[in-house]
Design a protein around this motif. Structure first.
Motif: not given
Length: 128
Positions: A110-118
């Motif tokens: 999810c972080h990779i897909e959303e380009k957000a978060g560690p």
């Protein structure tokens, strides 16, 4: 002139106090990722702010994260809220993703897909 500056600083201090109070007592669900299966940890805790994730990611259906599978198929709009992830993800069954992999896949993808978060170990796990 000094009275005016003192008055402005006083107003700014009051506004700061109000913002702090709203944030501190807003009921935001903050905490760490917990699961009874994590009795022996190899890395530090993972901080998780549920409200922030719901708002920032625009998640409207709890089953987005709290999913349910049956016979290897995702049951849409079925939710596993109230269950620990380890109830399904202990890896007893060969086709069920083991717990740590399930967390990493769910969160990191999810972080990779959303380009957000560690997405790194140290980015999520606090130092023990």
């Amino acid at each position: 002139m000094l009275k005016k500056i003192t008055g402005i600083l006083f107003v700014l201090a009051i506004l700061g106090l109000i913002v702090f109070s709203i944030n501190a007592f807003s009921g935001i669900d903050e905490g760490t990722v917990t699961d009874p299966a994590f009795s022996r940890k190899t890395r530090g805790d993972v901080f998780f702010d549920h409200e922030m994730h719901m708002g920032a990611a625009g998640v409207v259906d709890c089953s987005t994260c709290h999913h349910v599978y049956e016979d290897g198929k995702l049951l849409e709009f079925e939710s596993s809220e109230g269950m620990s992830c380890s109830e399904c993800h202990l890896g007893k069954d060969g086709d069920i993703l083991p717990l740590i992999e399930a967390y990493h896949q769910q969160c990191r993808s999810c972080h990779i897909e959303e380009k957000a978060g560690p997405v790194t170990c140290a980015g999520c796990h606090k130092t023990p």
